[in-house]
Enzyme design. Sequence first.
Site, PDB file in Angstrom:
ATOM      1  N   GLU A 244      -1.575  10.160  -2.929  1.00  0.00           N
ATOM      2  CA  GLU A 244      -0.961  10.377  -1.620  1.00  0.00           C
ATOM      3  C   GLU A 244      -0.569  11.846  -1.407  1.00  0.00           C
ATOM      4  OE1 GLU A 244      -1.342   8.086   0.444  1.00  0.00           O
ATOM      5  OE2 GLU A 244      -1.846   6.530  -1.008  1.00  0.00           O
TER       6      GLU A 244
ATOM      7  N   GLY B  28       0.829  -1.185   0.000  1.00  0.00           N
ATOM      8  CA  GLY B  28       0.000   0.000   0.000  1.00  0.00           C
ATOM      9  C   GLY B  28       0.865   1.237   0.000  1.00  0.00           C
TER      10      GLY B  28
ATOM     11  N   GLU C 269       0.418   8.467   3.412  1.00  0.00           N
ATOM     12  CA  GLU C 269       0.594   9.881   3.116  1.00  0.00           C
ATOM     13  C   GLU C 269       1.245  10.692   4.222  1.00  0.00           C
ATOM     14  OE1 GLU C 269      -3.663   9.389   4.822  1.00  0.00           O
ATOM     15  OE2 GLU C 269      -2.338   8.300   3.461  1.00  0.00           O
TER      16      GLU C 269
END
Length: 807
Positions: free
Chosen positions: A412, A376, A379
């Site tokens: 992100e 994954g 951020e």
Amino acid sequence: MEEATGGRGGEGVEEEGEKLLRGEEVKSDDNNVDVGNLEIQLEPETGRTSSRKGKRTFGIVAVAVGALVLIGVLGSLSVRSASASVDERVASLCGSNPDDLPALLVRPEHYEINLTIAEPTSAEVVGGFGGKMRLRARASEASARCLALHAVNMTLNDVMVRRESGGTIVSCTAGVCSGGVSLVYTSSAVVFLPGSGVFDGLGDEVILLETSYQASFGERSGLYKAQLSSKPREAVTVTQLETKGARQVFPSVDEPGSKATFRITIDVPSELVALSNMDVAEARVADGRQSKTFETTPVMSPYLLALAIGEFHSLDSEMNDGTLVKVWSTTEQDLETLEVALDASVKALEFYTSWTDQKMRDFKKFDLVAVPGRGGAMENWGLLLFDERRFLVNVTDGFYERLECYDVTCHEIAHQWMGNLVTAASWDDISFNEGFATFMEYKCLSSLGIGPFGSSLLFEVALTPLSGKLGVHFPGARSQALAYDVGEKAHPLVGDHFDKISYSKGAAVVSMIEAIAESLSPGSFQSGIRSCLREKAYSTTTYRDMLACAFQLHDPAILALADYWVFEDSYPVISKPEGGVIARYLDRDWVPPTAFMLPLRSWDQEKNIVNTDMVLVSSSFTPLPENVASNLEGTILNYGGRGYFRVVHNLSDYREMLRAAAKDGGPETIVTLARMVDDLIHLVDDGLVDGSVLLRFSGELESLRECNSSNAELCFGVVLPVLRELRLWEMFCNSSKATSVDIAKTLFLSNSSADGIFLELVNEHLAALGRSDFAFCNDESEKCDVGLDRKAEWLEKSVGKTVCDLL
């Protein structure tokens, strides 16, 4: 994005409890009862209990008034049941369940954290890591009853709590506390149960809490070790604190709404790269170790604190304003694989700075790191972490591999504003973070000038070769959300869910609101978002409030009508043949609990005008507005395709829109047709439209004569989804007619005017159409369309004039 695992338990704990129940040895001394490896310490003077870890870290601690009661409880309950009794007792004494307590009792203002990690590049996790923390916080009125911080898989050693104005409140050493206070570990928190009057008078007073502790490495959450791809005994050490991972790294109030500033120091081997959210403020090297102290962060949520430690190398560039952007990978990867990521990172940061009209003034640098085996991306403010499989691009990779890097980077980096600067007030509002970031990623993509798709809407409808539409987490916001938002999987946007609803429906509803806002007042949506970000900077919001802010909705009555899209699951369907709105898809008997407003844009083809109506839906079936119903035959509903609902059109509507799209070629026309086709495919799957409509429409595609770079949007947004659907039918039916392949050859292989990137995309799609593993979902598929499992079921149950008969 990975959710941290909660709790501190393990199978070994239950085994120790079973020993006790079988009458096996329970060791004890004057002040300790040792149940296997679980110690519960009795304070000599008070007889109260406090808990600490023994040889291993466990998540279950029993609390009782005295030793006899304790043994009686453990003699009749499993250790897991005892854990529940701890939580229940704490809830009774402190007024809330342990997971909610910290946010109710303490309001953090500033953390100072010092972590010592002995061997960050060894994959070995035994021994964990050591930490020290100093927290400045403001107590609440409820603190007179208890004090609590989230803490999982850690043991507090020495603890000191004192008033900032002077005076010690409580001190603890090895679990034994002064003043009759008991230190209790629950499944999610460490709780200070006060002696008589110890915490009296703390309401709204600033307190300082200092502690040293020992913690465990997590498994892809908290502070964890990511093994290198080619060297499994070696690793890099990184963080993953969303959703509940901060509590695994330092005692904290681990909620998104509990924002504070952070100053972190780490002690690691001197030869390693060590990164955090901010620039290095101070560094010291001695005896082969380095101590790095990073600058204080802006006010932010605990889950955004980040570290990356290991053998990394980097490429860098500067933004127009001088901000340094660095992209990193482990040294086992070639530096050239970071070139696309660097380009994407700089361009995305420039785009969002311009679009939001808000510079990230707190940051002089941004680091973006490719991590092996992440699965994954995260951020973290100023230090973003990515799965290296998405972030790194080899020179031999095709367009879609490059696009995936640009896409995940756009998503992100969107969070730096929508999620970090302004944050979801609680995990129940994660749709704000993820929905708005997913919505913005398409705008970012269209600004980068990659591929043949000229607008953000076209990126949303363009098809990838293997399964679905473009999109970082769950492809094609509206299409994917509508396919998911039915049946048992459907749920409202509000709730602690990291799934297709939070990401894709969250984005699709924002897109719908934008379309309506822009039709009423061009430019109002972007100015509204800019105003919201300035107004709510460094604070929190909810998905609903951000929608209201962006749409400038202040009337409570209108807000109540808009709440349907946030607080209800599923969505309506408009049936053009029936002339009305069916309130809930696939459930015609359902009546909405409250009336709601459905925004409807319609295109009158004869007059060539677009109307915007707000349809008040208050029953299971609501007729269309008179101005639409009076010329329904020549009207295309949901023009622009931005409404979060499906529409049943007539075959003549699809033909007319195909002609209009081929002639006009504008983004809104093409997107309208693409979403009409997407609706048609799913309506056929769900038995609301006969499959012959889609098959007959597919025959119209050959009228395009040729797909080329000048009409790429139409081909990738409309033609390929239909070919893909027909190919599934053909493979299921073992058809020898190969309808989709014939159409593909007619449209794609005869062209001579296509440029290089167009041919590259075409070849990838044609190759995918021929794959035998393309047919239906399976457990091993990494890219699996959620609609395909329903499609397989529908095909198998089809009787009478089946799809196979049609072919």
